[in-house]
Design a protein around this motif. Structure first.
Motif, PDB file in Angstrom:
ATOM      1  N   VAL A   1       0.845  -1.191   0.000  1.00  0.00           N
ATOM      2  CA  VAL A   1       0.000   0.000   0.000  1.00  0.00           C
ATOM      3  C   VAL A   1       0.881   1.241   0.000  1.00  0.00           C
ATOM      4  N   MET A   2       0.589   2.172  -0.892  1.00  0.00           N
ATOM      5  CA  MET A   2       1.242   3.481  -0.887  1.00  0.00           C
ATOM      6  C   MET A   2       0.194   4.534  -0.605  1.00  0.00           C
ATOM      7  N   ILE A   3       0.442   5.337   0.428  1.00  0.00           N
ATOM      8  CA  ILE A   3      -0.463   6.424   0.786  1.00  0.00           C
ATOM      9  C   ILE A   3       0.079   7.693   0.149  1.00  0.00           C
ATOM     10  N   SER A   4      -0.571   8.142  -0.898  1.00  0.00           N
ATOM     11  CA  SER A   4      -0.069   9.309  -1.623  1.00  0.00           C
ATOM     12  C   SER A   4      -1.112   9.786  -2.620  1.00  0.00           C
ATOM     13  N   ALA A   5      -1.101  11.098  -2.872  1.00  0.00           N
ATOM     14  CA  ALA A   5      -1.893  11.657  -3.967  1.00  0.00           C
ATOM     15  C   ALA A   5      -0.965  12.174  -5.057  1.00  0.00           C
ATOM     16  N   SER A   6       0.230  11.566  -5.138  1.00  0.00           N
ATOM     17  CA  SER A   6       1.158  11.815  -6.237  1.00  0.00           C
ATOM     18  C   SER A   6       1.513  13.289  -6.349  1.00  0.00           C
ATOM     19  N   HIS A   7       1.167  13.928  -7.471  1.00  0.00           N
ATOM     20  CA  HIS A   7       1.543  15.316  -7.739  1.00  0.00           C
ATOM     21  C   HIS A   7       0.507  16.313  -7.225  1.00  0.00           C
ATOM     22  N   ASN A   8      -0.562  15.838  -6.586  1.00  0.00           N
ATOM     23  CA  ASN A   8      -1.609  16.729  -6.086  1.00  0.00           C
ATOM     24  C   ASN A   8      -1.131  17.540  -4.878  1.00  0.00           C
ATOM     25  N   PRO A   9      -1.845  18.636  -4.544  1.00  0.00           N
ATOM     26  CA  PRO A   9      -1.497  19.424  -3.357  1.00  0.00           C
ATOM     27  C   PRO A   9      -1.652  18.618  -2.073  1.00  0.00           C
ATOM     28  N   TYR A  10      -1.107  19.149  -0.980  1.00  0.00           N
ATOM     29  CA  TYR A  10      -1.064  18.406   0.286  1.00  0.00           C
ATOM     30  C   TYR A  10      -2.441  18.091   0.838  1.00  0.00           C
TER      31      TYR A  10
ATOM     32  N   ASP B   1      -4.932  16.862  -0.561  1.00  0.00           N
ATOM     33  CA  ASP B   1      -5.432  15.598  -1.096  1.00  0.00           C
ATOM     34  C   ASP B   1      -4.591  14.443  -0.573  1.00  0.00           C
ATOM     35  N   ASN B   2      -5.144  13.248  -0.650  1.00  0.00           N
ATOM     36  CA  ASN B   2      -4.358  12.052  -0.388  1.00  0.00           C
ATOM     37  C   ASN B   2      -4.972  10.894  -1.159  1.00  0.00           C
ATOM     38  N   GLY B   3      -4.272   9.761  -1.140  1.00  0.00           N
ATOM     39  CA  GLY B   3      -4.753   8.626  -1.903  1.00  0.00           C
ATOM     40  C   GLY B   3      -4.205   7.319  -1.376  1.00  0.00           C
ATOM     41  N   ILE B   4      -4.758   6.231  -1.880  1.00  0.00           N
ATOM     42  CA  ILE B   4      -4.332   4.881  -1.500  1.00  0.00           C
ATOM     43  C   ILE B   4      -4.112   4.084  -2.777  1.00  0.00           C
ATOM     44  N   LYS B   5      -2.858   3.662  -2.999  1.00  0.00           N
ATOM     45  CA  LYS B   5      -2.519   2.810  -4.128  1.00  0.00           C
ATOM     46  C   LYS B   5      -2.204   1.421  -3.593  1.00  0.00           C
ATOM     47  N   LEU B   6      -2.707   0.403  -4.269  1.00  0.00           N
ATOM     48  CA  LEU B   6      -2.524  -0.975  -3.816  1.00  0.00           C
ATOM     49  C   LEU B   6      -1.711  -1.777  -4.834  1.00  0.00           C
TER      50      LEU B   6
END
Length: 445
Positions: free
Chosen positions: A97-106, A108-113
């Motif tokens: 799992v990666m917790i990140s929203a990549s190039h988005n502003p702080y 935002d956030n995201g979950i990549k599996l």
């Protein structure tokens, strides 16, 4: 099927708004954990994150979800997305799992599996996890509840891996390299790897405070990198994004080099060494026509996919290619990684500079991009691309550009936008075509 949580690259949104709430993150952990509980071994998940302040909240919620269904958790802290993919595989984890929203502003956030093979999940796996989010999986009882621990040597493991992709007989001694880490996940590992390989390294965007990730820095805002490269007399500048899975380069004159030029160079170098599998490169429909013409001129092909690095990777795996990427700087080197890796891609560029002795401005300008224009049209509902007038205008534009350009029109996967892109040898014609289509879409919307 319309998906509620997963988009084109995992789950992403504004923190503390659905779907990026602690409650949903915990449910994702429970659902993904239950989905990957296969066999009777003790199951393990690797969790990494970038430097957003909300990463603490999302990480804690995921840990609660995974351990509640009986999965052990290994936390590696701030690490690039490709590092999490690599560690998932090397540590024999069942899930990454990666917790990140990549190039988005702080904000935002995201979950990549990632699956146990280090690759992003298939549509089928994501659909199965979505279905389980809506129901409560079986919870572990007593001694079956998972445990959580932090691994302190994860950075060293990734640095060692990244350096191993650089040719053994080469060094970066004598090269001055500016690296912009976007105040993100690679703020420690990227400068360390470059320095250990011998480069004189100037690092910027390496002071994360939880809210300055991608803020006027990194691959989406390379102005500070351009200025630093020119002012310091550096040979090259490297810009990563918040989770370090994409790369933009700045040459010694301060000019920006995008992913298309990087793929052209890496593809050419691999082909000359007999190492380019598939006799070509995989890229998306957004890559410039100039790249396609250049590759054809080299006796190579360009295989196009829809937008998204996951679709590039799927085509690479299905058709036997080992190089693919996106114009935005996601470069996938299949011989080394299971996802885009900005640092590893940068090391291939630096190796080419050392081997040839040529400056970046010469080495990284292999073709002249064809004039390309992209505009977005926002809509509030309906399906404007199904409108008869819009279809007619698009058909007229395709006929007008036939033989001298391309037209790509698609709905955004994350926003209510229609993206209209055209490219061709005549810049005025391209602009006229795009404006005409945008006007028709706006009227239909």
């Amino acid at each position: 099927m319309t998906r509620r949580y997963f988009g084109t690259d995992g789950i992403r949104g504004r923190t503390n708004q659905e779907p990026m709430t602690a409650e949903i993150a915990m449910k994702v952990g429970m659902a993904a954990g239950a989905h990957f509980m296969r066999g009777d071994h003790k199951h393990r998940v690797v969790i990494g994150k970038d430097t957003r302040v909300s990463g603490y909240m999302v990480e804690s919620a995921l840990v609660a979800g995974f351990t509640s269904v009986g999965m052990d958790v290994v936390m590696v802290g701030p690490m690039p997305t490709p590092a999490v993919a690599m560690l998932t595989q090397s540590m024999r984890a069942d899930l990454g799992v990666m917790i990140s929203a990549s190039h988005n502003p702080y904000a935002d956030n995201g979950i990549k599996l990632f699956g146990p093979d280090g690759y992003k999940l298939s549509d089928a796996d994501e659909a199965a996890i979505e279905a389980m989010i809506e129901v409560s999986p079986r919870l572990a009882q007593g001694a079956e509840i998972g445990r959580a621990r932090r691994v302190e040597d994860a950075r060293g493991r990734y640095i060692h891996f990244a350096k191993s992709t650089f040719p053994d007989h080469l060094r970066l001694d004598g090269l001055k390299v500016v690296v912009d880490c976007a105040n993100g996940a690679a703020y420690n590992v990227a400068p360390s790897a470059l320095w250990e390989l011998g480069a004189e390294t100037i690092a910027i965007g390496v002071e994360p405070n939880g809210i300055n990730i991608n803020d006027a820095c990194g691959s989406t805002a390379p102005q500070a990198l351009q200025e630093t490269v020119v002012a310091s007399g550096a040979h090259i500048g490297i810009a990563l994004d918040g989770d370090a899975d994409r790369l933009i380069v700045v040459d010694e004159q301060g000019a920006i080099v995008d992913g298309d030029q990087l793929m052209a160079l890496i593809g050419t170098m691999l082909a000359k060494k007999g190492l380019l599998r598939g006799d070509g490169v995989v890229a998306t429909v957004m890559s410039n026509l100039g790249l396609e013409r250049y590759l054809v001129g080299q006796g190579l092909s360009l295989e196009r996919t829809k937008v998204g690095d996951r679709y590039v990777l799927e085509a690479m795996r299905a058709k036997g290619f080992n190089l693919g990427g996106e114009q935005s700087g996601h470069i996938i080197l299949g011989d080394y990684a299971t996802t885009g890796d900005g640092l590893v891609a940068a090391l291939q560029i630096l190796a080419a500079m050392v081997e040839t002795g040529r400056p970046a401005s010469e080495l990284l300008h292999l073709f002249d991009p064809v004039p390309q224009l992209l505009k977005n049209v926002r809509f509030s509902g309906g399906r404007p691309l199904d409108d008869a007038r819009v279809k007619a205008v698009i058909a007229e534009a395709e006929a007008e550009l036939k033989g001298s350009g391309r037209l790509v029109i698609r709905p955004s996967g994350t926003e209510p936008l229609i993206r209209v892109m055209a490219e061709g040898d005549n810049a005025q014609q391209v602009e006229t075509v795009v404006d005409r289509i945008c006007e028709a879409v706006a009227e239909a919307a």
